[in-house]
Design a protein around this motif. Structure first.
Motif, short mmCIF file in Angstrom:
data_model
loop_
_atom_site.label_atom_id
_atom_site.label_comp_id
_atom_site.label_asym_id
_atom_site.label_seq_id
_atom_site.Cartn_x
_atom_site.Cartn_y
_atom_site.Cartn_z
N ALA A 15 19.45 67.46 37.80
CA ALA A 15 20.44 66.94 36.82
C ALA A 15 21.62 66.80 37.75
CB ALA A 15 20.64 67.81 35.65
N TRP A 16 22.35 67.85 38.28
CA TRP A 16 23.41 67.86 38.90
C TRP A 16 23.60 66.52 39.82
CZ3 TRP A 16 25.64 68.25 43.59
CH2 TRP A 16 27.03 68.44 43.81
N GLU A 17 22.56 66.69 40.72
CA GLU A 17 22.49 65.83 41.87
C GLU A 17 22.40 64.25 41.30
OE1 GLU A 17 19.18 66.94 44.21
OE2 GLU A 17 20.17 68.37 45.13
N LEU A 18 21.71 64.00 40.06
CA LEU A 18 21.64 62.50 39.49
C LEU A 18 23.10 62.24 38.95
CD1 LEU A 18 20.12 60.51 38.44
CD2 LEU A 18 19.76 61.51 36.41
N ALA A 19 23.88 63.32 38.37
CA ALA A 19 25.05 63.13 37.57
C ALA A 19 26.02 62.92 38.98
CB ALA A 19 25.68 64.14 36.97
N ASP A 20 25.84 63.51 39.92
CA ASP A 20 26.97 63.48 41.12
C ASP A 20 26.49 61.98 41.86
OD1 ASP A 20 29.01 64.46 42.40
OD2 ASP A 20 27.62 64.41 44.22
N ARG A 21 25.33 61.50 42.13
CA ARG A 21 25.19 60.21 42.31
C ARG A 21 25.60 59.01 41.48
NH1 ARG A 21 19.43 61.64 43.15
NH2 ARG A 21 19.04 60.16 41.80
N PHE A 22 25.47 59.41 40.30
CA PHE A 22 26.28 58.27 39.32
C PHE A 22 27.76 58.41 39.56
CE2 PHE A 22 28.21 57.55 34.92
CZ PHE A 22 27.70 56.15 34.84
N ARG A 23 28.29 59.45 39.58
CA ARG A 23 29.69 59.51 39.85
C ARG A 23 30.18 59.01 41.31
NH1 ARG A 23 32.90 61.84 43.29
NH2 ARG A 23 31.14 62.89 44.44
N ARG A 70 36.07 69.91 31.29
CA ARG A 70 37.53 70.32 31.40
C ARG A 70 37.87 71.20 32.85
NH1 ARG A 70 38.34 73.70 26.87
NH2 ARG A 70 36.34 73.22 25.81
N GLN A 71 37.04 72.04 33.13
CA GLN A 71 36.97 72.48 34.38
C GLN A 71 37.15 71.62 35.59
OE1 GLN A 71 33.81 75.56 34.34
NE2 GLN A 71 35.35 77.23 34.36
N ALA A 72 36.09 70.59 35.53
CA ALA A 72 36.13 69.42 36.46
C ALA A 72 37.46 68.68 36.59
CB ALA A 72 34.92 68.69 36.10
N LYS A 73 37.98 68.33 35.18
CA LYS A 73 39.44 67.57 35.11
C LYS A 73 40.46 68.56 35.91
CE LYS A 73 37.89 64.41 31.63
NZ LYS A 73 38.36 63.74 30.39
N GLU A 74 40.41 69.77 35.37
CA GLU A 74 41.33 70.55 35.75
C GLU A 74 41.56 70.65 37.45
OE1 GLU A 74 41.36 73.86 33.47
OE2 GLU A 74 41.98 72.82 31.73
N SER A 75 40.51 70.58 38.00
CA SER A 75 40.22 70.97 39.33
C SER A 75 40.39 69.62 40.16
CB SER A 75 38.97 71.49 39.81
OG SER A 75 37.96 70.41 39.66
N GLY A 76 40.89 68.58 39.55
CA GLY A 76 41.51 67.39 40.45
C GLY A 76 40.52 66.08 40.08
N LYS A 77 39.88 66.25 38.82
CA LYS A 77 39.02 65.13 38.31
C LYS A 77 37.82 64.77 39.32
CE LYS A 77 42.62 63.92 35.31
NZ LYS A 77 43.39 62.65 35.09
N ASN A 78 37.29 63.48 39.23
CA ASN A 78 36.16 63.16 40.08
C ASN A 78 35.05 64.13 40.64
OD1 ASN A 78 34.91 60.86 41.39
ND2 ASN A 78 36.02 61.21 43.10
N SER A 79 34.76 64.93 39.70
CA SER A 79 33.49 65.81 40.04
C SER A 79 32.75 66.07 38.73
CB SER A 79 34.19 67.02 40.58
OG SER A 79 35.00 67.90 39.52
N ILE A 80 31.56 66.81 39.15
CA ILE A 80 30.53 67.36 38.11
C ILE A 80 30.56 68.74 38.27
CG2 ILE A 80 28.14 67.09 37.41
CD1 ILE A 80 29.63 64.43 37.49
N ARG A 81 30.73 69.47 37.18
CA ARG A 81 30.60 70.78 37.10
C ARG A 81 29.73 71.25 36.26
NH1 ARG A 81 34.99 73.67 39.86
NH2 ARG A 81 35.44 72.26 41.49
N LEU A 82 29.08 72.68 36.73
CA LEU A 82 28.13 73.19 35.55
C LEU A 82 28.89 74.40 35.18
CD1 LEU A 82 25.10 73.84 35.05
CD2 LEU A 82 25.05 75.36 37.37
#
Length: 88
Positions: A15-23, A70-82
């Motif tokens: 799921a993370w890999e799919l979301a990151d490919r979409f990103r 929110r963690q993803a956005k606070e860490s600089g955006k453009n990322s997928i976080r678990l």
């Protein structure tokens, strides 16, 4: 004997890999129909939560995924976080 998943399945990592490919696809997307005045980058961030590790009902899972977003956005955006800030 029916198994829902194979023993080597990795649903959360998949799921993370799919979301990151979409990103990544969004990040590299060319949007010419927006015209010459639409400059800049389009990026997305996302949060992932897994049942039952991060919640046992939809509301709990959504809250946890929102927290990871929110963690993803606070860490600089453009990322997928678990949930918990974990990354694969």
């Amino acid at each position: 004997d029916y198994q829902l998943r194979s023993p080597d399945s990795r649903p959360l990592q998949d799921a993370w890999e799919l979301a990151d490919r979409f990103r990544q696809a969004v990040e590299h997307c060319d949007l010419p129909s927006l015209g010459p005045r639409a400059c800049g980058e389009l990026t997305i961030s996302g949060g992932l939560a897994a049942f039952p590790d991060h919640g046992r009902c939809c509301l709990d899972l959504m809250r946890q995924a929102d927290y990871a977003l929110r963690q993803a956005k606070e860490s600089g955006k453009n990322s997928i976080r678990l949930v918990g800030g974990d990354r694969f």
